[in-house]
Design a protein around this motif. Structure first.
Motif, short mmCIF file in Angstrom:
data_model
loop_
_atom_site.label_atom_id
_atom_site.label_comp_id
_atom_site.label_asym_id
_atom_site.label_seq_id
_atom_site.Cartn_x
_atom_site.Cartn_y
_atom_site.Cartn_z
N HIS A 215 11.02 56.96 14.99
CA HIS A 215 12.32 56.40 15.34
C HIS A 215 13.06 55.93 14.09
CE1 HIS A 215 11.19 55.56 19.80
NE2 HIS A 215 11.35 56.84 19.52
N THR A 219 16.69 57.25 13.22
CA THR A 219 17.79 56.28 13.15
C THR A 219 18.53 56.37 11.82
OG1 THR A 219 16.52 54.78 14.58
CG2 THR A 219 18.40 53.84 13.41
N HIS A 228 22.39 62.94 17.09
CA HIS A 228 21.18 62.34 17.67
C HIS A 228 20.40 63.32 18.55
CE1 HIS A 228 19.26 58.44 19.44
NE2 HIS A 228 18.39 59.24 18.89
N ARG B 183 13.83 47.11 17.84
CA ARG B 183 14.81 47.23 16.77
C ARG B 183 14.64 46.15 15.71
NH1 ARG B 183 20.43 49.25 19.82
NH2 ARG B 183 19.85 51.46 19.74
N TRP B 224 22.20 52.88 15.22
CA TRP B 224 22.13 52.28 16.57
C TRP B 224 23.50 52.23 17.23
CZ3 TRP B 224 19.02 47.55 14.33
CH2 TRP B 224 17.71 47.96 14.06
#
Lengths: 278, 278
Positions: A215, A219, A228, B183, B224
């Motif tokens: 991830h 990201t 994405h 996160r 994000w």
């Protein structure tokens, strides 16, 4: 592939070959010791003891314990770059057969291949990786200037290859324009941080997403403008097809044989060492 | 603010106060020793020597060297969370006066405040930070289970506060939906990686972007779903107005006085220690 030592010069060809063989033998035992109990466990005394030789015999090949550690780190760093290259080549072969992938997607897949392979290697072999990266969290005062330079030198090839992959994706407009080397450093830093933190957080009782490394890569690349959905699809395919798998060991580099043609290389190397025991 | 020890209980109020004062004195000297020469420099023998006391006197307050180190790490981790809280509060005060900032922007600014403060602290005080984060790159085998748990416990408050800030920004739809704790872990990992790597890369002779930490935070947040222009604007303002500055020292926590009302606290604490020398 035969591993080339940094300080082999100044000898005739046959002497160099013999020296190199002996140095590989020493390094193999050093790798065992360090993986068994960390670098603190690696002393020239123990090294000589395990080889049933005198410390003086080891000194003939390595001037100090630090020289052994330094070469061991260079060996592991070489290995890491090779597995990243393997993964990139494997993904390129696969991608060339996919009609639905454009050159841009293939460029993104190359970055994913290299970084996913690093994460997979880190998870499988934390002790080896730790030998190279342990200096990262050493305070400046504790880290001799020579070692700081050394760490950077040995990761330099990997960073350069990752830089090239990022630049290629930028050329294909899959990522926004920026200095690709800065991005390679950022990706390495984020990967390394996620590898270190994940280990501690998992042991600390919480169970964060075990795909933290994956991830993290996605990201950052989305942050650099990658699509994405494309990334998620590419990553899933690389993982599902096991394209970033690690097929060689660091020990392969210490073998005379080419690991790609000799699947028994590890046993051969170990037996070679053990023959010395009475 | 007076630092509360984890193992203070089971004494009368006055005994606890005296014990706590003595423990703070010991920790202050331990902090000096560790910052001067790393944790290897911190032995109970040296600690007692520097305090002109016997090792037995130190044992009365801390059962082992490991207990001193453990408390020192908890002290620094407490400090780190306080400076992140300070920065977040400072940015909130500033943001409340800006007519052009909507609640969503303020939520993003809170995340930036906390993480930029961490980066600024790390750059200014690498030796202190290193005492808490050194375990991150320690191979599993070398790290007793107790220590792994301890590391996570002491960063837990910081992670929880960062998680809340991320959740808040998600509520305001400034970030895409996802588990905010995952996160927070990712952001911490990336920050820590950039702090460690930057140090080595800079010493290795290349000069990557010195704003690696700042760019790492921004890139992840863009990844994000945050708006890049908004983030760049907010970060620039926070940096230009010095809103993420570090105004307290870890030593403040060892002082009886409130550091926000007593600017001479550090000198007071030092003099208090030195009075003991003959």
């Amino acid at each position: 592939m035969i591993y080339i030592f940094s300080q082999s010069g100044e000898h005739s060809a046959i002497v160099t070959l013999n020296r190199s063989r002996k140095m590989r033998e020493i390094l193999g035992v050093a790798l065992d010791l360090a993986c068994d109990g960390g670098l603190d466990n690696l002393t020239l005394h123990r090294l000589a003891g395990r080889m049933k030789r005198s410390v003086a015999a080891v000194y003939r090949y390595f001037p100090s314990r630090e020289a052994v550690i330094s070469e061991l780190q260079r060996l592991i760093a070489t290995h890491i770059n090779l597995i990243a290259n393997d993964a990139q080549a494997r993904v390129a072969t696969w991608a060339s057969k996919q009609d639905d992938l454009n050159p841009g997607d293939r460029a993104l897949a190359a970055i994913l291949a290299r970084t996913l392979a690093y994460g997979i290697y880190a998870e499988a072999t934390p002790d080896e990786l730790g030998m190279v990266t342990r200096y990262l969290s050493t305070p400046d005062k504790m880290l001799p200037e020579r070692d700081a330079t050394h760490v950077f030198e040995i990761v330099s090839d990997s960073l350069d290859d990752l830089t090239a992959a990022i630049a290629h994706a930028q050329t294909h407009k899959m990522l926004t324009p920026a200095d690709p080397h800065d991005r390679a450093v950022m990706l390495w830093a984020a990967l390394q941080g996620s590898i270190d933190v994940l280990r501690v957080v998992q042991r600390g009782g919480r169970s964060p997403h075990t795909n933290l490394t994956r991830h993290m890569i996605e990201t950052l690349m989305v942050g650099w403008g990658a699509d994405h959905a494309t990334l998620t699809h590419l990553t899933k395919t690389i993982i599902d097809h096991d394209l970033a798998r690690v097929e060689r060991t660091t020990r392969d580099l210490l073998s005379d044989e080419d690991p790609l043609t000799d699947t028994d290389h590890e046993n051969t190397a170990r037996t070679g060492t053990e023959e010395k025991t009475p």
